[in-house]
Design an enzyme around this catalytic site. Structure first.
Site, short mmCIF file in Angstrom:
data_model
loop_
_atom_site.label_atom_id
_atom_site.label_comp_id
_atom_site.label_asym_id
_atom_site.label_seq_id
_atom_site.Cartn_x
_atom_site.Cartn_y
_atom_site.Cartn_z
N CYS A 112 -45.14 6.93 61.72
CA CYS A 112 -46.01 5.04 61.41
C CYS A 112 -45.34 4.63 61.68
CB CYS A 112 -46.02 5.80 60.11
SG CYS A 112 -46.86 3.96 59.01
N GLY A 229 -55.39 10.71 70.87
CA GLY A 229 -56.66 10.27 71.39
C GLY A 229 -57.46 11.82 71.91
#
Length: 360
Positions: A112, A229
């Site tokens: 993160c 993705g």
């Protein structure tokens, strides 16, 4: 007369599934999204997918109420707890709690990039401190006694900022693997620690799937899972094919993020495509047990976002719409459990119906 039809995408060919591993297909941990209700919904669509909690910091678990953060429905299994933190002792304590709660995995967030997470000295910035990550992982492994039923795993990026050195991520994985970590979930983008929001960090740094495949080539004994993705099932299937990027290399799994939240119906195909099992949900016939395992607290005011979808009606100006809300699930209700609800509409608890406007 208005006719509403549902069109389905062309069927995909299932990937060969000789013996699917535990991490073949999973839903990524997503802040504010993959709570217990979201996970239960995903489980209805796919009984075999691996599910993850949203990232929970060690401080929140230790000081904010263990039951509030750790409780889940037994039907969520297999389900993993993702932790955010960088203090080995705190992480070890939370890993032990996860074992006591029956989680199937504890995952350490090293990916993160948000500034708030960086201020807490964890997330993607930990990739710059591989030895610290190794200490954290070792402490968690020791805390659960090396229990194979509660593997300690790491989710990370392929690099930090604008450096595209493969050696950096290779050495990171090698250092952490040396203390016993066997599973690495790799977001195939760099994390830019300055100048980008978390959302932009999921879109602007380029995807480099070849780096993840190369990690599997260099560490064939480790479980390597690709994340990033994967917007549809075809893309996920393609990445799982042996030799998809490098000859003789086959990834162990893929992890789907926001596509699982924005287009959850793709999960209904996962069991057939990725696990060789018949799908439970079909178009216009989603699987549901019609159970309500979590009772509402009497007297507590709840806010519900109810989406009216799909709709095939167009309303003209001046038309009235009747919205009927019930305290039971239509024909599946149990008579004696029906209740009386109060709907609030005031300045502190506004209710509204939002409709789209189609310009002429």
């Amino acid at each position: 007369e208005t006719i509403c039809r549902m069109s389905c995408p062309p069927a995909l060919a299932a990937a060969p599934v000789p013996q699917p591993g535990p991490w073949r297909l999973s839903v990524a941990p997503m802040m504010d999204w993959t709570d217990r209700h979201c996970r239960y919904f995903h489980r209805l669509l796919s009984p075999h997918a691996r599910l993850y909690t949203e990232m929970l910091t060690t401080g929140a678990i230790v000081h904010g109420g263990m039951h509030r953060f750790l409780d889940y429905d037994e039907r969520e299994h297999p389900v993993a707890l993702q932790l955010g933190g960088s203090e080995p002792a705190d992480l070890a304590h939370c890993a032990k709690l996860a074992q006591q709660w029956g989680y199937d995995e504890v995952n350490l967030n090293c990916g993160c990039p948000s500034e708030r997470v960086q201020r807490g000295a964890f997330g993607a910035c930990l990739m710059n401190e591989a030895s610290l990550v190794a200490d954290c992982v070792k402490a968690m492994i020791d805390a659960v006694g090396g229990d194979p039923k509660v593997p300690i795993t790491v989710k990370h990026r392929i690099g930090i900022d604008h450096s595209e050195s493969y050696d950096f991520v290779r050495d990171f994985v090698g250092t952490v693997a040396d203390v016993g970590c066997q599973v690495f979930i790799v977001h195939a983008r760099n994390a830019w620690l300055k100048g980008l929001s978390p959302k932009e960090n999921r879109e602007i740094p380029p995807l480099r799937y070849e780096v993840v495949h190369r990690l599997k080539q260099d560490f064939p004994h480790l479980t390597i899972v690709l994340n990033g993705g994967l917007a549809d099932n075809a893309t996920s299937l393609a990445q799982l094919q042996p030799g998809a990027v490098l000859d003789g290399v086959a990834l162990d799994g893929v992890m789907v993020g926001r596509a699982a939240y924005h287009t959850p119906w793709i999960l209904s195909e996962w069991d057939e495509l990725f696990f060789g099992q018949p799908a439970r949900s079909q178009p216009l016939a989603p699987y549901h047990t019609h159970e309500n395992p979590e009772a509402l607290e009497p007297g507590k005011v709840y806010e519900f976002d109810i989406e009216i979808w799909p709709t095939c009606w167009v309303f003209k100006a001046g038309h009235r719409i009747r919205l009927e809300l019930m305290s039971f699930d239509g024909q599946h209700h149990i008579g004696h459990l029906r209740g009386t609800d109060t709907f609030y509409h005031d300045t502190s608890r506004p209710s509204h119906l939002q409709l789209c406007v189609i310009p002429k």
